[in-house]
Design an enzyme around this catalytic site. Structure first.
Site, short mmCIF file in Angstrom:
data_model
loop_
_atom_site.label_atom_id
_atom_site.label_comp_id
_atom_site.label_asym_id
_atom_site.label_seq_id
_atom_site.Cartn_x
_atom_site.Cartn_y
_atom_site.Cartn_z
N ASP A 8 53.79 -9.63 -23.58
CA ASP A 8 52.91 -9.23 -24.67
C ASP A 8 51.85 -8.26 -24.19
O ASP A 8 51.29 -8.41 -23.10
CB ASP A 8 52.22 -10.49 -25.22
N GLU A 51 56.14 -5.13 -24.04
CA GLU A 51 55.54 -4.56 -25.25
C GLU A 51 54.58 -3.47 -24.79
O GLU A 51 53.42 -3.73 -24.48
CB GLU A 51 54.80 -5.63 -26.05
O1 TEU Z 1 50.63 -7.20 -30.23
C1 TEU Z 1 49.84 -6.22 -29.55
C2 TEU Z 1 49.21 -5.36 -30.54
O2 TEU Z 1 48.60 -5.81 -31.48
C3 TEU Z 1 49.37 -3.93 -30.38
O3 TEU Z 1 49.58 -3.34 -31.61
C4 TEU Z 1 48.13 -3.40 -29.76
O4 TEU Z 1 47.28 -2.98 -30.79
C5 TEU Z 1 48.45 -2.27 -28.85
O5 TEU Z 1 49.02 -2.84 -27.71
C6 TEU Z 1 47.25 -1.47 -28.48
O6 TEU Z 1 47.55 -0.58 -27.46
C7 TEU Z 1 50.90 -8.38 -29.58
C8 TEU Z 1 51.64 -9.33 -30.47
O7 TEU Z 1 52.87 -8.77 -30.84
C9 TEU Z 1 50.76 -9.67 -31.65
O8 TEU Z 1 51.42 -10.51 -32.56
C10 TEU Z 1 49.51 -10.34 -31.12
O9 TEU Z 1 48.62 -10.55 -32.18
C11 TEU Z 1 48.83 -9.49 -30.07
O10 TEU Z 1 49.73 -9.01 -29.09
C12 TEU Z 1 47.80 -10.31 -29.34
O11 TEU Z 1 48.44 -11.20 -28.47
#
Ligand code: TEU
Length: 536
Positions: free
Chosen positions: A213, A263
């Site tokens: 994540d 991610e």
């Molecule tokens: O998502 C990460 C997230 O929200 C991204 O859109 C973030 O804004 C990006 O990395 C910014 O560079 C993950 C999960 O998929 C989400 O459901 C969670 O809420 C979040 O992490 C927090 O753990």
């Protein structure tokens, strides 16, 4: 000239897998309490086997106060009682394995829950304690420390809330997401050690992979300086220190033949590909493709850029149309703006679901014909639309942290419809589901779709069954009229055509029409927003 395809073994399963994302809370309810659980998943494993997926990625199922749907982990070695027990997770992993389905768990290394033992200990121990060094505690700015230590923006898009919270003892702590998700200090060796042990804990239990994540956010500039747009390096995104962390994670995974999917939301393709070097992560989600509008030029460019950025590091691409954070595909493609962006989410956006569903069907065949792995988010195979959740039932913190302007992400997290003629569309609940299902939800039920040869479910089943026809070698574009995507795989043996133009197009010579996302026109031509798979 096409590159020879190197010999593949079963260990390469992830290079061309179809991976199904299970949002446990909304998948199936085994105990009737309104919340999905592991018993519900176990009961539906035959459905997943029939769909033909290679692996399941479970969003966090660990002990959690569920302030962010489980992305606030209180204990990585325990399953939340709302979902089941550790013994049940072990059974689920084993039962899925017997059906040939691998398991991927979700690790959230950027932060923990404020109920995690480490954070509770840090609060109790007070300023200057070693316990606080595991997080980012700082005195405030201003004459009395009344101002947050820096000005970093929230990582919940659209959020106007600060990323620092002040404690009664005067110190502030950093949380890029909600205050219930304090950020860990990745410069601390105990943080690294603990996560490697957590990885081993789950690999020992037979999982085949780990989703990481917010993978580009862990490392922070130790000075925690103010954020200056465009300054390089960024104080909290994509810092070079991350690569050393992932190289040591890779050594752990290699002991178990485990794989990672990161991610990694980064606009810079070269920076993105660094995470996929041979000694780092195996794969990362393709958010560029997920965000791409339904436009032939943009899609083709996105596919070409994806393949070009992965080639130098030898990593397979991933193809993702939606997940638990974004607008569902059938809805997005039925809107005037077919791109995905957190910033453009709004209440009341006009949507043509018939059009969106037609395009989602074509997009399914497009993505399943591309080289690499495909991620499928639960309910995508049922063609579920995004749901506008009544404001008094929304749980997603993203909604509240935007001041109520962002509808949040619950609209893609509605409990699945399984059986049309059953309470709560057969989700399994004996009482109101944790998020309400809309009135027409039963019309999407899996049991109805299984009987209907024209359904989205049957399309996905067929497509996944036939997908091996495209193999794992490269893709070659064929000349095509404006607005038409036409590529071949397997040295021309398998064709995929998608018509995004208003003009029907003739099919190329072929021996067999494998699958279409919709019917051909009376002249045997491919109509608008339709895709077809052909054997040459
Ligand atoms: O998502 C990460 C997230 O929200 C991204 O859109 C973030 O804004 C990006 O990395 C910014 O560079 C993950 C999960 O998929 C989400 O459901 C969670 O809420 C979040 O992490 C927090 O753990």
């Amino acid at each position: 000239m096409a590159q020879p395809t190197p010999a593949r073994t079963h260990l390469d399963w992830w290079r061309s897998a179809v991976i199904y994302q299970v949002y446990v809370r909304s998948f199936a309810d085994g105990d009737g309490d309104g919340t999905g659980d592991l018993a519900g998943v176990r009961a539906r494993l035959p459905y997943l086997a029939e769909l033909g997926v290679d692996a399941l990625w479970f969003t966090p199922w660990y002990l959690s106060p569920l302030k962010d749907g489980g992305y606030d982990v209180a204990d990585y070695r325990a399953i939340d009682p709302a979902f089941g027990t550790l013994a049940e997770a072990e059974k689920l992993i084993a039962e899925a394995g017997e059906l040939g389905i691998r398991t991927i768990v979700d690790i959230v290394p950027n932060h923990v829950s404020d109920q995690h033992s480490w954070f509770r200990a840090a609060l109790a121990a007070g300023p200057g304690s070693p316990e606080r060094e595991l997080f980012h505690f700082r005195p405030g700015r201003g004459e009395h420390g009344e101002l947050p230590p820096n000005d970093w923006p929230s990582q919940f898009a659209g959020s106007t809330e600060p990323v620092w919270t002040r404690l009664p003892d005067g110190e502030w702590y950093l949380h890029l997401f909600t205050p219930e998700q304090p950020d860990l200090n990745w410069a601390h060796p105990a943080v690294r050690r603990e996560h490697e042990e957590v990885l081993r804990f789950w690999f020992e239990r037979g999982v085949a992979g780990v989703r990481i994540d917010s993978a580009a956010l862990l490392a922070k500039d130790p000075e925690l300086p103010d954020f200056v747009e465009g300054r390089d390096p960024n104080p909290f995104v994509d810092r070079d220190e991350l690569h050393d962390i992932y190289r040591s994670w890779r050594r752990v995974a290699d002991d178990y033949d485990g794989i990672f999917v990161g991610e990694v939301w980064l606009p810079d393709t070269e920076r993105f590909a660094r995470y996929l070097r041979p000694d780092e992560l195996h794969t990362a989600f393709n958010f560029a493709f997920l965000s791409c509008p339904w436009d032939p030029e943009r899609l083709r460019t996105s596919i070409d850029e994806t393949l070009a950025e992965h080639a130098p590091v030898g990593a397979p691409a991933t193809w993702v149309l939606c997940n638990h954070d974004v607008t569902r595909t059938a809805t997005r493609y039925g809107r005037e703006d077919t791109a995905f962006a957190f910033a453009t989410k709004a209440y009341g956006t006009p949507t043509d679901l018939v059009l969106g569903t037609r395009r989602a069907r074509a997009a399914a065949l497009l993505s399943l014909a591309l080289p690499g792995a495909v991620y499928l988010y639960q309910g995508e195979e049922l063609g579920l639309p995004e749901v506008e959740i009544p404001r008094d039932r929304i749980e997603d913190p993203m909604h509240f942290r935007s001041g109520g302007t962002d509808p949040g992400r619950d609209g893609c997290r509605v409990p699945l419809p399984w059986v049309a003629d059953a309470p709560y569309a057969g989700f399994g609940s004996q009482q109101e589901t944790w998020l309400p299902q809309p009135v027409n939800w039963s019309s999407y039920a899996a049991d109805l779709q299984a009987e209907d040869s024209g359904s989205m479910l049957r399309l996905y089943r067929e497509a996944i069954r036939l997908r091996p026809a495209f193999g794992d070698g490269p893709l070659t574009w064929r000349p095509a009229p404006d607005g038409v995507l036409h590529f071949v795989r397997q040295d021309g043996a398998a064709h995929c055509l998608v018509n995004l133009s208003a003009t029907p197009v003739d099919l190329p010579d072929h021996s067999e029409l494998l699958l279409g996302s919709g019917p051909l026109d009376p002249q045997g031509r491919l109509p608008q927003d339709t895709a077809v798979w052909l054997r040459a």
